[in-house]
Design a protein around this motif. Structure first.
Motif, short mmCIF file in Angstrom:
data_model
loop_
_atom_site.label_atom_id
_atom_site.label_comp_id
_atom_site.label_asym_id
_atom_site.label_seq_id
_atom_site.Cartn_x
_atom_site.Cartn_y
_atom_site.Cartn_z
N THR A 28 -11.21 127.03 30.13
CA THR A 28 -9.78 126.73 30.16
C THR A 28 -9.10 127.16 28.86
O THR A 28 -8.00 127.71 28.89
N GLU A 47 -12.19 126.47 17.84
CA GLU A 47 -13.43 126.36 18.61
C GLU A 47 -14.50 125.71 17.74
O GLU A 47 -14.77 126.18 16.64
N ALA A 48 -15.10 124.64 18.25
CA ALA A 48 -16.07 123.88 17.46
C ALA A 48 -17.32 124.70 17.13
O ALA A 48 -17.91 124.54 16.07
N GLN A 120 -19.83 126.91 21.73
CA GLN A 120 -19.73 128.21 21.09
C GLN A 120 -18.49 128.85 21.66
O GLN A 120 -17.94 128.37 22.64
N LYS A 124 -18.91 126.76 28.15
CA LYS A 124 -19.81 126.83 29.30
C LYS A 124 -19.47 127.99 30.22
O LYS A 124 -20.19 128.21 31.20
N ALA A 129 -22.48 129.05 36.79
CA ALA A 129 -23.08 129.77 37.93
C ALA A 129 -22.04 130.48 38.77
O ALA A 129 -22.35 131.02 39.84
N HIS A 131 -19.71 130.08 40.89
CA HIS A 131 -19.23 129.76 42.23
C HIS A 131 -17.77 129.34 42.15
O HIS A 131 -17.42 128.46 41.36
N VAL A 272 -12.48 119.93 16.18
CA VAL A 272 -11.24 119.14 16.17
C VAL A 272 -11.59 117.65 16.20
O VAL A 272 -12.37 117.19 17.05
N SER A 548 -14.19 125.03 38.64
CA SER A 548 -13.64 125.82 37.53
C SER A 548 -12.47 126.72 37.93
O SER A 548 -11.53 126.91 37.16
C1 LIG Z 1 -25.46 125.96 34.15
C2 LIG Z 1 -24.05 125.72 34.59
C3 LIG Z 1 -23.64 126.11 35.86
C4 LIG Z 1 -22.33 125.91 36.27
N1 LIG Z 1 -21.94 126.40 37.47
C5 LIG Z 1 -20.65 126.32 37.85
C6 LIG Z 1 -20.20 126.95 39.05
O1 LIG Z 1 -20.96 127.63 39.75
N2 LIG Z 1 -18.91 126.82 39.40
C7 LIG Z 1 -18.04 126.09 38.67
O2 LIG Z 1 -16.88 125.99 39.05
N3 LIG Z 1 -18.43 125.50 37.51
C8 LIG Z 1 -19.71 125.60 37.08
N4 LIG Z 1 -20.12 125.03 35.90
C9 LIG Z 1 -19.13 124.25 35.14
C10 LIG Z 1 -18.20 125.10 34.30
O3 LIG Z 1 -18.96 125.75 33.31
C11 LIG Z 1 -17.15 124.20 33.68
O4 LIG Z 1 -16.40 123.60 34.71
C12 LIG Z 1 -16.17 124.94 32.79
O5 LIG Z 1 -16.80 125.71 31.82
C13 LIG Z 1 -15.24 123.93 32.13
O6 LIG Z 1 -14.30 124.60 31.33
P1 LIG Z 1 -13.75 123.89 30.04
O7 LIG Z 1 -12.82 124.85 29.38
O8 LIG Z 1 -13.21 122.58 30.41
O9 LIG Z 1 -15.02 123.59 29.14
P2 LIG Z 1 -16.02 124.59 28.42
O10 LIG Z 1 -16.13 125.85 29.16
O11 LIG Z 1 -17.24 123.82 28.16
O12 LIG Z 1 -15.29 124.90 27.03
C14 LIG Z 1 -14.98 123.89 26.13
C15 LIG Z 1 -14.95 124.46 24.73
O13 LIG Z 1 -14.38 123.52 23.84
C16 LIG Z 1 -15.14 123.45 22.66
N5 LIG Z 1 -14.97 122.13 22.05
C17 LIG Z 1 -15.49 120.97 22.48
N6 LIG Z 1 -15.12 119.97 21.65
C18 LIG Z 1 -14.37 120.53 20.69
C19 LIG Z 1 -13.71 120.03 19.54
N7 LIG Z 1 -13.74 118.74 19.25
N8 LIG Z 1 -13.06 120.90 18.76
C20 LIG Z 1 -12.99 122.23 19.04
N9 LIG Z 1 -13.59 122.75 20.14
C21 LIG Z 1 -14.26 121.91 20.94
C22 LIG Z 1 -16.55 123.72 23.12
O14 LIG Z 1 -17.33 124.17 22.04
C23 LIG Z 1 -16.35 124.76 24.20
O15 LIG Z 1 -16.40 126.06 23.69
C24 LIG Z 1 -21.40 125.24 35.43
C25 LIG Z 1 -21.81 124.85 34.16
C26 LIG Z 1 -23.11 125.10 33.73
C27 LIG Z 1 -23.50 124.71 32.34
#
Ligand SMILES: Cc1cc2nc3c(=O)[nH]c(=O)nc-3n(C[C@H](O)[C@H](O)[C@H](O)COP(=O)(O)OP(=O)(O)OC[C@H]3O[C@@H](n4cnc5c(N)ncnc54)[C@H](O)[C@@H]3O)c2cc1C
Lengths: 571, 198
Positions: A28, A47-48, A120, A124, A129, A131, A272, A548
């Motif tokens: 996101t 980014e942490a 990183q 994630k 994966a 989907h 953060v 996602s």
């Molecule tokens: C093995 C695996 C398989 C998956 N398969 C699917 C799938 O098939 N389909 C699907 O829809 N979803 C899947 N997911 C879930 C999907 O990865 C997440 O829904 C998605 O990445 C969430 O996005 P996000 O931006 O909320 O979080 P993230 O992608 O986790 O990003 C969050 C970021 O914020 C950073 N952060 C955290 N805390 C702080 C802080 N305090 N200060 C600064 N930065 C910070 C983190 O380091 C990270 O880089 C899967 C996840 C994994 C691990």
């Protein structure tokens, strides 16, 4: 209350002001970075975790024979540093570098909850994966229709153009099926089903009158070249990266686009701590950061702040941003912050064997399987539970791994197990979880992480509705295998605690009423108009689709709204 | 035929003589001779196993996956892999069971044939392996009949460990993956339904 934080003189001297601050560079945060910079905002992404350099850090083309443990992983290191993370299949010998160190990132499990995280650049989105499925009004209307939780403030019509928009950039391969409750995406050409999957698809169509649709997994992987990214070459281990940028991730797609604008400042290593809030204006003015390496506290300022740190991390930041005026956490006048945590329950299904197709095989490692769309509580009402589930699965021929359990040794044995084994097909269920107030996160009064930030206490368990659904997920899978002509059908059951599906969401839900929700229908905090939460924390219900793609669409939509309001000086 | 000669002949693909006659370093040289330039360089430094144990492991591995028209377990350095797993990957308990299994194999060989495993002829060694495999299969069958979650017995057996490590070491080696399984790092395409034997 937030612990007081001393900002160093150097930290103050480097005082920076940007149009927008984005917290997190994952799924996101990457989208927020792209949208805001493309709309002309000077954007700082905090980014942490560390930077990710594809040429150095991606390892999808390292074959097993170049790994010291041949893919079994450095077991001692995994047990010591990643005991929780390594319960996820993707945290393996090489993939583990994209998962957090559990010792540096502790949390408290009031009840078993496996919190799988990537810290990183890219978050994630590197290991996911891929989907990707749209939600529909069957999902957006469910709470209101059934009197569960609160109503979503949006409907499918609000999100549909944004699904179109993010799909056109991300690239989703799949097959159009015309299902009202699982709307088709703007598809790239589908990856093919193999012969046993095709056979099963057809048998199910006949046996269930079109009510059980087995289609190819809808994947955020391009099957033809797109925007400088190359079509998939079927190497297999996507979770370790993709040097051809064939699958969608922040590193592969959104961050390069944001960089292209010249308006992106990405600061890795910026943990953060909290949002800075000015009680006089009621606005967020910036964020406090702990430098990952130096542990120095630094402040950054912006006109809008977008949280995309992943559902529970964003909520943790808001809880840790409590002030005298907002003692229970910033943007929490409703008291809903931290509550209504959800995940999907997975691992109930069945597997069976198929006779025949002995001389049929496949080549290449297709990075997806099939998807069997939800069929419960779509037209009819199930007597035992609300909502529904879907399955992922595939048909495959077992490899040499089966050899341990096969009798024999020697030349004939070697020849036998070097060849593919019998065909099997498995259904692996993913079910919806209802939002419940009791499933919650809060800050631990004492424990802190490696950067001195209070850790979460997670208190979450499956409820009656989820448990009532599980037996049906097993028996329905078995029933379909039988209908497709399988033999030796076995039901499977994993008893996973919540968290492991890695679809954690809720805890800062959207709603129509500031008294019962944290965010309005534009991901904007009711209490702090220039503060947005764009990740899964916003979800009002969980649906059963992998979430996602919906997070991406919501993020792009929220950024569009934020920039427009900013232009009109309404934030 | 002296040792050097045996090794040289092995290197050019002659039928395998009784492997127990060679030292561990010589065994490694066999693999190197056949596969020079492929895979990771093998080292003769043992991490967990004694030279004797390593030779027993090598002989058993070769009995499980012998050289045929394709390379066998020893050719691809399976013993080095097993040694590393036993040293660094196994728990103390697993390592103990593995070593006890090797000792028990010698005891059984002495009881049946009056010599240790390595000194037994290849027919005798195969009889011993057969017994171990029958016990393993019986345990697997018992596991299947018992309700799940009661702790598997088959996995606790030495021959289970041995078979699993041999298969893993063999089928994840470069030679077996590319030559036996037809693995390519970058396949380029996915073909869903193709004939297995064209
Ligand atoms: C093995 C695996 C398989 C998956 N398969 C699917 C799938 O098939 N389909 C699907 O829809 N979803 C899947 N997911 C879930 C999907 O990865 C997440 O829904 C998605 O990445 C969430 O996005 P996000 O931006 O909320 O979080 P993230 O992608 O986790 O990003 C969050 C970021 O914020 C950073 N952060 C955290 N805390 C702080 C802080 N305090 N200060 C600064 N930065 C910070 C983190 O380091 C990270 O880089 C899967 C996840 C994994 C691990």
């Amino acid at each position: 209350m937030s612990r007081s934080l001393t900002i160093s003189a150097a930290g103050r001297a480097r005082r920076q002001t940007h149009d927008a601050i984005v917290v997190g560079s994952g799924m996101t945060g990457g989208w927020a970075a792209k949208e805001l910079t493309e709309k002309g905002l000077d954007t700082l992404v905090l980014e942490a975790g560390p930077e990710v350099v594809p040429e150095r850090d991606f390892s999808e083309h390292v074959p097993p024979w170049q790994m010291p443990y041949r893919g079994l992983g450095d077991r001692a290191a995994l047990e010591r540093e990643q005991a929780i993370q390594s319960t996820c299949y993707a945290c393996d010998e090489l993939g583990r570098s994209f998962f957090v160190n559990d010792l540096e990132n502790p949390y408290v499990q009031e009840k078993p909850f496996l919190w799988i995280r990537g810290r990183q650049v890219g978050g994630k989105s590197i290991m996911w994966a891929r989907h990707s499925y749209r939600l529909s009004d069957l999902d957006f209307e469910a709470n209101a229709r059934e009197g569960v939780g609160i109503d979503w403030p949006i409907r499918y019509a609000d999100l549909e153009p944004w699904y179109d928009y993010v799909e056109a950039f991300a690239g989703i391969s799949g097959m159009a099926e015309g299902l009202a409750h699982l709307p088709d995406s703007r598809f790239f050409p589908p990856m093919p089903l193999n012969c046993v999957e095709l056979h099963t698809r057809e048998r199910l169509m006949q046996a269930f009158g079109g009510g059980r649709v087995l289609t190819i997994g809808r994947q955020a992987i391009i099957t033809r070249d797109h925007n400088g990214r190359r079509a998939c070459h079927y190497c297999g281990p996507c979770e370790r990266g993709c040097i051809t940028r064939s699958y969608f991730s922040s590193v592969n797609a959104t961050l390069p686009a944001a960089r292209e604008t010249g308006r992106l400042t990405l600061r890795p290593g910026s943990v953060v701590h909290s949002v800075i809030h000015d009680p006089a204006t009621g606005r967020a003015t910036g964020v406090r950061v702990i430098d990952r390496e130096t542990q120095e506290a630094i402040e950054f300022f912006g006109r809008i702040v977008i949280l995309g740190a992943s559902a529970l991390e964003s909520t943790r930041i808001l809880l840790n941003s409590a002030t005298a005026e907002a003692p229970d956490g910033l943007a929490n006048s409703s008291g809903a912050l931290g509550h209504y945590l959800m995940d999907h329950h997975m691992g109930n299904g069945a597997v069976g064997r198929f006779d025949g197709w002995e001389n049929e095989f496949y080549s290449g490692r297709r990075p997806t399987g099939f998807y069997l769309a939800r069929f419960r509580n779509v037209d009819e009402r199930h007597p035992d539970y609300l909502r529904g589930f879907a399955y992922q699965g595939s048909a495959y021929r077992a490899g040499w791994n089966r050899g341990v359990a096969e009798p024999g040794f020697g030349a004939e044995y070697k020849e036998r197990i070097s060849r593919p084994g019998p065909w099997e097909l498995s259904f692996y269920g993913f079910g919806e979880m209802l939002p419940r107030y009791e499933n919650q996160v809060s800050l631990d009064p004492e424990a802190v992480d490696a950067w001195g930030i209070p850790v979460l206490r997670i208190d979450c368990e499956w409820g009656d509705n989820e448990r009532a659904m599980m037996p049906d997920m097993r028996s329905s899978a078995a029933e379909m295998l039988v209908a497709a002509g399988a033999r030796d059908v076995r039901v499977t059951q994993e008893d996973n605690p919540p968290g492991l599906t890695i679809h954690e969401m809720g805890t800062a839900r959207m709603g129509r009423d500031p008294a019962t929700s944290v965010l309005n229908g534009n991901n904007q905090c009711w209490d702090v108009p220039n503060l947005f939460v764009v990740d899964g924390a916003c979800m009002t219900s969980s649906a059963n689709q992998n979430p996602s793609l919906t997070y991406m669409a919501l993020t792009a939509r929220a950024c569009d709204y934020a920039v427009e309001r900013l232009r009109r000086n309404e934030l | 035929m002296n040792r050097r000669e045996a090794i040289r002949q092995l290197g050019v693909g002659a039928a395998l003589p009784v492997i127990g006659d060679l030292t561990f370093a010589e065994l490694l040289e066999v693999g190197r001779g056949v596969r020079s330039g492929l895979g990771r360089p093998e080292t003769a430094v043992l991490l967990a196993l004694t030279e004797r144990q390593a030779m027993t492991v090598a002989s058993l591995a070769e009995i499980i996956i012998p050289r045929t028209d394709t390379p066998g377990a020893t050719d691809v350095g399976v013993t080095t892999f097993i040694d590393r797993i036993v040293a660094e990957w196994y728990t103390d308990e697993e390592r103990g069971r593995f070593e006890a299994g090797l000792a028990a194999l010698d005891a059984r060989a002495r009881q049946l044939f009056g010599v240790e495993f390595l000194q037994a002829g290849s027919a005798e060694q195969e009889i011993l392996a057969s017994e171990l495999d029958q016990e393993l299969q019986a345990a697997i069958q018992r596991d299947r009949e018992r309700p799940s979650g009661q702790g598997s017995r088959a996995r606790d057996l030495f021959f289970y460990q041995m078979k699993r490590l041999t298969l893993t070491g063999y089928f994840t080696s470069e030679v077996a993956m590319t030559e036996v399984l037809g693995y390519r790092i970058v396949p380029g395409a996915y073909q869903p339904c193709i004939p297995l034997d064209p």
